[in-house]
Design an enzyme around this catalytic site. Structure first.
Site, mmCIF file in Angstrom:
data_model
loop_
_atom_site.group_PDB
_atom_site.id
_atom_site.type_symbol
_atom_site.label_atom_id
_atom_site.label_comp_id
_atom_site.label_asym_id
_atom_site.label_seq_id
_atom_site.Cartn_x
_atom_site.Cartn_y
_atom_site.Cartn_z
ATOM 1 N N SER A 71 -20.268 -16.251 6.530
ATOM 2 C CA SER A 71 -19.975 -17.099 4.905
ATOM 3 C C SER A 71 -20.908 -17.865 5.721
ATOM 4 O O SER A 71 -21.548 -18.369 5.991
ATOM 5 C CB SER A 71 -18.954 -17.407 4.460
ATOM 6 O OG SER A 71 -19.080 -17.347 3.161
ATOM 7 N N LYS A 104 -13.541 -27.537 -20.951
ATOM 8 C CA LYS A 104 -12.122 -28.666 -20.062
ATOM 9 C C LYS A 104 -11.381 -27.622 -19.539
ATOM 10 O O LYS A 104 -11.334 -28.755 -17.701
ATOM 11 C CB LYS A 104 -12.256 -29.793 -20.806
ATOM 12 C CG LYS A 104 -11.680 -31.277 -19.688
ATOM 13 C CD LYS A 104 -12.688 -31.507 -19.102
ATOM 14 C CE LYS A 104 -12.582 -32.455 -18.154
ATOM 15 N NZ LYS A 104 -13.871 -32.921 -17.283
#
Length: 266
Positions: A95, A147
């Site tokens: 990764s 949010k």
């Protein structure tokens, strides 16, 4: 009779070795970040005019942003100072760890090293069922409908998940583009390369993920002779960071890092 010239250089070739060990994350969450590595990388490229900079990599990955920043710094200095970079993978360069390896002009690994995992992951927990069983009510008030996206204390919202998948997809595209840019025609036309799959060091050259099997010291002696010198660089922690709240922070970071390595059986 041999003439002696005081201005004649008798300097032995030197290889600057940068140790990149651990998880990649900003601040104290990981061992590797652009902030902590900036002075290390700068010194490695500047001190004593090295013949080559070698990266010793043992990282399961981490933040794509920090991986990109660190790799970009390495490339910038390599080009500015005209110093080639070579990477040596130890246990794992997966990764973000492989992202760092791609900052090098050449990549080598042990036969049993783990490389690849060219993908992006986001993981977490959902605790809303547990809270409900305990009679605990979660109260959240926001200005802005997104949010509280992916709040772990609420059931997953399909729109939130779709939005997250979109973000992960864009990051994955950037990761793939960087690997293709750096490895170029060396990459095999293998569809598994960009699925997040991992490959052993013995398989990596065939896939184009590395340039061969090799270890740092013998390869550098082969290129520069037996008298080549090595200068090591890496991040250091002060004694003060071992006390107070830093102990807890580092313990939690250590658990997270251990879990990241465990994904690859390490």
């Amino acid at each position: 009779m041999k003439s002696w010239l005081p201005f004649k250089s008798r300097k032995k070739p030197c290889v600057a070795v940068i140790r990149l060990n651990g998880m990649i994350a900003a601040g104290k969450r990981g061992a590797l970040s652009d902030e902590s590595l900036a002075p290390v990388i700068e010194r490695a490229f500047s001190k004593g005019k090295p013949s080559m900079v070698a990266l010793r990599i043992n990282s399961p990955g981490g933040s794509p942003v920090q991986s990109s920043l660190i790799a970009a710094r390495i490339r910038r200095l390599s080009e500015e100072k005209q110093i080639p970079v070579i990477a040596f993978v130890e246990d794992v360069a997966a990764s973000g760890g492989y992202w760092l390896a791609c900052a090098a002009d050449e990549i080598y690994a042990d036969e049993s090293s783990i490389l690849g995992s060219i993908g992006v992951i986001s993981a977490g927990f959902g605790a809303h069922v547990f809270l409900a069983r305990q009679g605990i009510e979660r109260r959240v008030h926001t200005a802005g409908e997104s949010k509280s996206m992916l709040d772990p204390f609420r059931p997953e919202d399909e729109e939130d998940v779709a939005r997250l998948r979109g973000h992960l997809g864009e990051i994955h595209k950037a990761f793939i583009a960087y690997v293709k840019q750096r490895r170029g025609d060396k990459l095999a036309p293998e569809p598994r390369l960009f699925t997040g799959e991992i490959f052993l060091g013995a398989q990596a050259p065939e896939m184009g993920l590395s340039d061969g099997i090799g270890h740092l010291v013998p390869m550098m002696k082969e290129r520069f002779g037996d008298k080549v010198r090595f200068r090591d660089y890496g991040t250091k922690r002060s004694l003060l960071t071992r006390f107070g709240a830093s102990v807890l922070n580092e313990s939690l970071a250590g658990i997270e890092e251990r879990a990241a390595f465990a994904r690859f059986g390490l």
